[in-house]
Design a protein around this motif. Structure first.
Motif, PDB file in Angstrom:
ATOM      1  N   ASP A 128       0.867  -1.172   0.000  1.00 22.90           N
ATOM      2  CA  ASP A 128       0.000   0.000   0.000  1.00 22.90           C
ATOM      3  C   ASP A 128       0.900   1.217   0.000  1.00 22.90           C
ATOM      4  O   ASP A 128       1.629   1.465   0.962  1.00 22.90           O
ATOM      5  N   ASP A 132      -1.563   3.862   6.346  1.00 28.40           N
ATOM      6  CA  ASP A 132      -2.694   4.200   7.208  1.00 28.40           C
ATOM      7  C   ASP A 132      -2.139   4.949   8.411  1.00 28.40           C
ATOM      8  O   ASP A 132      -1.391   4.378   9.205  1.00 28.40           O
ATOM      9  N   LYS A 133      -2.469   6.219   8.566  1.00 32.64           N
ATOM     10  CA  LYS A 133      -1.901   7.049   9.634  1.00 32.64           C
ATOM     11  C   LYS A 133      -2.271   6.529  11.012  1.00 32.64           C
ATOM     12  O   LYS A 133      -1.542   6.725  11.969  1.00 32.64           O
ATOM     13  N   SER A 135      -2.263   3.403  11.886  1.00 27.93           N
ATOM     14  CA  SER A 135      -1.444   2.245  12.230  1.00 27.93           C
ATOM     15  C   SER A 135       0.027   2.608  12.469  1.00 27.93           C
ATOM     16  O   SER A 135       0.793   1.772  12.885  1.00 27.93           O
TER      17      SER A 135
END
Length: 137
Positions: A128, A132-133, A135
């Motif tokens: 990706d 994802d901020k 995570s």
């Protein structure tokens, strides 16, 4: 009276600039160095003696560079240059390796997957490019 090489070396010590002094001393001793190389003495032994006698004041690597630059080569013996093998290497033998050491065909070898299980299926890894901020630590 000293020979010409000795007189030139002495003069080089007195008159040459610091940068050219080593080269001048080497060139003054060139015939003697070549004679010693022809007799089978190694460049290391020659350099060591000349340094000990205060006839030269250059490093061993510079001494070797001067020898190569002046096209000087030794006789039969020289420990400074790699020597070719005396006997040609024999061709590889035709012996068969034990079955445990033989290469297995590629298809029969299994690679472990990310989960540590063997198999040929694809892993569940997905790249990706936008993290994802939530995570991130």
């Amino acid at each position: 009276m000293a020979n010409l090489s000795e007189r030139l070396a002495e003069r080089a010590k007195k008159t040459a600039t610091e940068k050219g002094r080593g080269r001048s001393a080497f060139l003054a001793l060139k015939p003697e160095i070549q004679h010693a190389l022809d007799q089978g003495w190694s460049a290391k032994e020659i350099w060591s003696l000349l340094l000990e006698e205060d006839k030269i004041a250059i490093s061993y690597s510079v001494f070797l560079r001067y020898i190569r630059a002046n096209g000087m080569r030794g006789g039969e013996v020289s420990s400074d240059l790699p020597q070719p093998p005396a006997v040609a290497p024999s061709p590889p033998s035709q012996e068969v390796a034990p079955a445990s050491l033989q290469e297995q065909p590629t298809a029969s070898r299994e690679r472990p997957t990310q989960s540590g299980l063997s198999g040929t299926g694809s892993s569940n890894f997905k790249l990706d490019s936008k993290p994802d901020k939530g995570s991130l630590v």
